[in-house]
Scaffold this motif. Structure first.
Motif, PDB file in Angstrom:
ATOM      1  N   ALA A   7      46.665  63.436  43.410  1.00 42.59           N
ATOM      2  CA  ALA A   7      45.650  62.848  42.127  1.00 42.59           C
ATOM      3  C   ALA A   7      45.416  61.469  42.498  1.00 42.59           C
ATOM      4  CB  ALA A   7      46.267  63.165  40.715  1.00 42.59           C
ATOM      5  N   PRO A   8      46.094  60.699  42.631  1.00 40.23           N
ATOM      6  CA  PRO A   8      45.775  59.248  42.609  1.00 40.23           C
ATOM      7  C   PRO A   8      44.648  58.874  43.718  1.00 40.23           C
ATOM      8  CG  PRO A   8      48.148  59.361  42.415  1.00 40.23           C
ATOM      9  CD  PRO A   8      47.565  60.743  42.805  1.00 40.23           C
ATOM     10  N   ASN A   9      44.719  59.665  44.650  1.00 38.85           N
ATOM     11  CA  ASN A   9      43.671  59.450  45.767  1.00 38.85           C
ATOM     12  C   ASN A   9      42.501  60.334  45.476  1.00 38.85           C
ATOM     13  OD1 ASN A   9      45.049  57.353  47.386  1.00 38.85           O
ATOM     14  ND2 ASN A   9      46.496  58.786  47.502  1.00 38.85           N
ATOM     15  N   ASN A  10      42.440  61.084  44.319  1.00 38.28           N
ATOM     16  CA  ASN A  10      41.466  62.129  44.184  1.00 38.28           C
ATOM     17  C   ASN A  10      41.011  63.007  45.446  1.00 38.28           C
ATOM     18  OD1 ASN A  10      39.361  62.991  42.196  1.00 38.28           O
ATOM     19  ND2 ASN A  10      37.669  61.978  43.484  1.00 38.28           N
ATOM     20  N   ARG A  11      42.040  63.806  45.898  1.00 35.05           N
ATOM     21  CA  ARG A  11      42.015  64.401  46.786  1.00 35.05           C
ATOM     22  C   ARG A  11      42.883  65.680  46.761  1.00 35.05           C
ATOM     23  NH1 ARG A  11      44.469  60.974  51.943  1.00 35.05           N
ATOM     24  NH2 ARG A  11      46.493  60.802  51.231  1.00 35.05           N
ATOM     25  N   ALA A  12      42.694  66.814  47.525  1.00 32.66           N
ATOM     26  CA  ALA A  12      43.565  67.990  47.635  1.00 32.66           C
ATOM     27  C   ALA A  12      43.757  67.516  49.236  1.00 32.66           C
ATOM     28  CB  ALA A  12      42.704  69.090  47.480  1.00 32.66           C
ATOM     29  N   LEU A  13      45.175  67.985  49.326  1.00 30.40           N
ATOM     30  CA  LEU A  13      45.705  68.069  50.928  1.00 30.40           C
ATOM     31  C   LEU A  13      45.805  69.600  51.204  1.00 30.40           C
ATOM     32  CD1 LEU A  13      48.186  65.021  50.641  1.00 30.40           C
ATOM     33  CD2 LEU A  13      45.769  64.929  51.443  1.00 30.40           C
ATOM     34  N   VAL A  14      45.370  69.862  52.531  1.00 31.71           N
ATOM     35  CA  VAL A  14      45.185  71.319  52.829  1.00 31.71           C
ATOM     36  C   VAL A  14      45.800  71.569  54.286  1.00 31.71           C
ATOM     37  CG1 VAL A  14      43.644  73.385  52.942  1.00 31.71           C
ATOM     38  CG2 VAL A  14      43.207  71.625  51.205  1.00 31.71           C
ATOM     39  N   SER A  15      46.737  72.600  54.474  1.00 33.75           N
ATOM     40  CA  SER A  15      47.179  72.976  55.803  1.00 33.75           C
ATOM     41  C   SER A  15      45.957  73.895  56.427  1.00 33.75           C
ATOM     42  CB  SER A  15      48.506  73.360  55.847  1.00 33.75           C
ATOM     43  OG  SER A  15      48.419  74.391  55.147  1.00 33.75           O
ATOM     44  N   ASP A  16      45.897  73.553  57.622  1.00 39.51           N
ATOM     45  CA  ASP A  16      45.066  74.438  58.432  1.00 39.51           C
ATOM     46  C   ASP A  16      45.907  74.953  59.824  1.00 39.51           C
ATOM     47  OD1 ASP A  16      43.126  75.255  60.442  1.00 39.51           O
ATOM     48  OD2 ASP A  16      41.617  74.762  59.076  1.00 39.51           O
ATOM     49  N   ASN A  17      46.211  76.349  59.942  1.00 36.65           N
ATOM     50  CA  ASN A  17      47.118  76.624  60.820  1.00 36.65           C
ATOM     51  C   ASN A  17      46.523  76.845  62.264  1.00 36.65           C
ATOM     52  OD1 ASN A  17      48.587  77.414  58.739  1.00 36.65           O
ATOM     53  ND2 ASN A  17      49.244  79.339  59.269  1.00 36.65           N
ATOM     54  N   VAL A  25      40.731  66.904  51.214  1.00 35.12           N
ATOM     55  CA  VAL A  25      39.453  67.224  50.745  1.00 35.12           C
ATOM     56  C   VAL A  25      38.996  66.653  49.399  1.00 35.12           C
ATOM     57  CG1 VAL A  25      38.251  69.385  49.644  1.00 35.12           C
ATOM     58  CG2 VAL A  25      39.785  69.621  51.483  1.00 35.12           C
ATOM     59  N   ASP A  26      38.016  65.661  49.540  1.00 38.66           N
ATOM     60  CA  ASP A  26      37.931  64.819  48.300  1.00 38.66           C
ATOM     61  C   ASP A  26      37.102  65.904  47.334  1.00 38.66           C
ATOM     62  OD1 ASP A  26      35.562  63.620  46.750  1.00 38.66           O
ATOM     63  OD2 ASP A  26      36.339  61.767  48.012  1.00 38.66           O
ATOM     64  N   LEU A  27      37.818  65.550  45.967  1.00 35.98           N
ATOM     65  CA  LEU A  27      37.857  66.479  44.868  1.00 35.98           C
ATOM     66  C   LEU A  27      36.437  66.297  44.097  1.00 35.98           C
ATOM     67  CD1 LEU A  27      41.420  66.375  43.267  1.00 35.98           C
ATOM     68  CD2 LEU A  27      40.470  68.023  44.646  1.00 35.98           C
ATOM     69  N   THR A  28      35.564  65.103  44.446  1.00 33.79           N
ATOM     70  CA  THR A  28      34.384  65.135  43.901  1.00 33.79           C
ATOM     71  C   THR A  28      33.252  65.556  44.746  1.00 33.79           C
ATOM     72  OG1 THR A  28      34.844  62.981  42.724  1.00 33.79           O
ATOM     73  CG2 THR A  28      32.803  63.328  43.141  1.00 33.79           C
ATOM     74  N   THR A  29      33.415  65.326  46.142  1.00 36.14           N
ATOM     75  CA  THR A  29      32.211  65.664  47.177  1.00 36.14           C
ATOM     76  C   THR A  29      32.681  66.876  47.791  1.00 36.14           C
ATOM     77  OG1 THR A  29      33.257  64.522  48.881  1.00 36.14           O
ATOM     78  CG2 THR A  29      31.696  63.051  47.448  1.00 36.14           C
ATOM     79  N   GLY A  30      33.740  67.354  48.157  1.00 36.47           N
ATOM     80  CA  GLY A  30      34.455  68.410  48.891  1.00 36.47           C
ATOM     81  C   GLY A  30      34.360  68.100  50.400  1.00 36.47           C
ATOM     82  N   ASN A  31      34.029  66.800  50.803  1.00 36.29           N
ATOM     83  CA  ASN A  31      34.146  66.517  51.999  1.00 36.29           C
ATOM     84  C   ASN A  31      35.498  66.477  52.388  1.00 36.29           C
ATOM     85  OD1 ASN A  31      31.305  65.932  51.906  1.00 36.29           O
ATOM     86  ND2 ASN A  31      31.699  63.812  51.744  1.00 36.29           N
ATOM     87  N   ARG A  32      35.532  66.877  53.731  1.00 39.16           N
ATOM     88  CA  ARG A  32      37.111  67.294  54.532  1.00 39.16           C
ATOM     89  C   ARG A  32      37.323  66.271  55.626  1.00 39.16           C
ATOM     90  NH1 ARG A  32      33.843  71.250  53.994  1.00 39.16           N
ATOM     91  NH2 ARG A  32      33.513  71.178  56.219  1.00 39.16           N
ATOM     92  N   THR A  33      38.483  65.749  55.657  1.00 42.37           N
ATOM     93  CA  THR A  33      38.886  64.929  56.945  1.00 42.37           C
ATOM     94  C   THR A  33      40.206  65.135  57.183  1.00 42.37           C
ATOM     95  OG1 THR A  33      37.735  63.073  55.442  1.00 42.37           O
ATOM     96  CG2 THR A  33      39.136  62.428  57.474  1.00 42.37           C
ATOM     97  N   VAL A  34      40.293  65.254  58.738  1.00 44.85           N
ATOM     98  CA  VAL A  34      41.759  65.594  59.335  1.00 44.85           C
ATOM     99  C   VAL A  34      42.543  64.133  58.975  1.00 44.85           C
ATOM    100  CG1 VAL A  34      42.778  65.898  61.235  1.00 44.85           C
ATOM    101  CG2 VAL A  34      40.887  67.218  60.756  1.00 44.85           C
ATOM    102  N   ILE A  35      43.811  64.102  58.341  1.00 43.79           N
ATOM    103  CA  ILE A  35      44.494  63.255  58.263  1.00 43.79           C
ATOM    104  C   ILE A  35      45.741  63.185  59.104  1.00 43.79           C
ATOM    105  CG2 ILE A  35      43.537  62.374  56.181  1.00 43.79           C
ATOM    106  CD1 ILE A  35      46.216  63.692  55.019  1.00 43.79           C
ATOM    107  N   SER A  36      46.260  64.487  59.686  1.00 41.55           N
ATOM    108  CA  SER A  36      47.215  64.172  60.639  1.00 41.55           C
ATOM    109  C   SER A  36      47.114  65.449  61.330  1.00 41.55           C
ATOM    110  CB  SER A  36      48.581  64.404  59.648  1.00 41.55           C
ATOM    111  OG  SER A  36      49.671  64.302  60.626  1.00 41.55           O
ATOM    112  N   GLN A  37      47.062  65.373  62.815  1.00 42.50           N
ATOM    113  CA  GLN A  37      46.879  66.223  63.732  1.00 42.50           C
ATOM    114  C   GLN A  37      47.366  65.784  65.212  1.00 42.50           C
ATOM    115  OE1 GLN A  37      42.720  67.391  64.810  1.00 42.50           O
ATOM    116  NE2 GLN A  37      43.570  69.633  65.104  1.00 42.50           N
ATOM    117  N   PHE A  38      48.348  66.498  65.774  1.00 44.07           N
ATOM    118  CA  PHE A  38      48.954  66.152  66.916  1.00 44.07           C
ATOM    119  C   PHE A  38      47.925  66.087  68.204  1.00 44.07           C
ATOM    120  CE2 PHE A  38      51.081  67.110  70.914  1.00 44.07           C
ATOM    121  CZ  PHE A  38      52.095  66.180  71.190  1.00 44.07           C
ATOM    122  N   SER A  39      47.007  67.097  68.394  1.00 45.92           N
ATOM    123  CA  SER A  39      46.319  67.221  69.442  1.00 45.92           C
ATOM    124  C   SER A  39      45.079  66.055  69.762  1.00 45.92           C
ATOM    125  CB  SER A  39      45.510  68.613  69.434  1.00 45.92           C
ATOM    126  OG  SER A  39      44.566  68.762  68.167  1.00 45.92           O
TER     127      SER A  39
END
Length: 275
Positions: A7-17, A25-39
């Motif tokens: 909530a403080p960052n107005n986002r949802a954090l989602v896992s993608d197998n 995922v921005d809760l206002t715009t729905g825009n998605r950003t990868v924030i952690s990925q090994f590859s």
């Protein structure tokens, strides 16, 4: 597979197998950003190896991530995306993870609670710095905690701090359990065999605690149906489905993988597969 509200960052954090990544995922715009990925070297540290379930540890600016292919619980830094292992079969002591699923933070006890589907157990993971050891809090096959036995597919867990208990769902028995956080004793509070009134369950999965309304939200993985369970009586009410309760899109083939309460916006966020 999972979602939490930051909530403080107005986002949802989602896992993608498929991506083996955590997305924001921005809760206002729905825009998605990868924030952690090994590859893609987004964040440093070891590969998640199928991140499945989350718990937000906002006080420590991190996300706790259960990764069953690595038999581990990771910590992911919310600012950098850096990954580190908190507890694993290879590096810390205690009962082995078999197939860990839901995870929840119990900050007052400085521990995470993890349900292990194949182990039919609820484990406690010590979050003290440089510890990460595991103990059984409740295990029906080893008689740790008394009461009704877990089924073979416990999938999610939340903490009801007001009542000093955990709540867990089991799609094998279509039962909502309570687990006493002191004794590990188990009790069914809503099921298809007479505990609680209302429409019957069919393959329940993710759950979310709506403490302000004294209810547990329960999604079915096969029917795109969302229940509200009264925490006192166990009575069940359908609050959204594709048969006239609520409006909106319906895929016909999607499954509810997980969900999180977005209390500030009076809504629940549901992760759907194949939607």
């Amino acid at each position: 597979r999972d979602v939490v509200v930051d909530a403080p960052n107005n986002r949802a954090l989602v896992s993608d197998n498929a991506l083996d990544a955590v997305l924001a995922v921005d809760l206002t715009t729905g825009n998605r950003t990868v924030i952690s990925q090994f590859s893609t070297s987004t964040g440093t540290g070891p590969d998640f190896g199928n991140p499945t379930h989350f718990a937000l540890d906002a006080a420590n600016q991190r996300l706790l991530v259960a990764c069953y292919e690595k038999f581990s619980v990771f910590a992911m830094d919310l600012l950098t995306g850096d990954r580190s292992v908190i507890s694993s079969n290879a590096t810390t002591a205690g009962p082995l993870f078999v197939r860990q699923r839901g995870i929840v933070l119990q900050a007052s006890e400085q521990r995470a609670l993890v349900v292990d589907t194949d182990g039919q157990a609820l484990l406690s993971v010590d979050l003290s710095p440089a510890v990460g050891d595991r103990t059984y809090l409740s295990n029906s096959t080893l008689d740790i905690g008394a009461g009704v036995a877990f089924g073979t597919n416990i999938t999610d867990v939340v903490v009801d701090a007001t009542n000093n208990r955990a709540l867990s769902s089991d799609s094998d028995t279509d039962t909502i359990y309570t687990i006493d956080l002191e004794t590990g004793n188990r009790l069914a509070i809503s099921d298809n065999t007479g505990t609680g009134n209302g429409p019957l369950f069919s393959s329940i999965g993710p759950i979310a605690l709506d403490e302000g309304n004294n209810r547990l939200l329960v999604a079915e993985t096969s029917s795109e149906k969302l229940f509200a369970i009264d925490l006192l009586s166990g009575d069940r009410t359908v609050i959204s489905d594709f048969s006239g309760v609520g409006t909106g899109p319906w895929s016909g083939t999607a499954q509810e993988r997980d969900m999180a309460l977005d209390a500030a916006n009076d809504r629940v966020l549901v992760v759907m597969s194949e939607a």
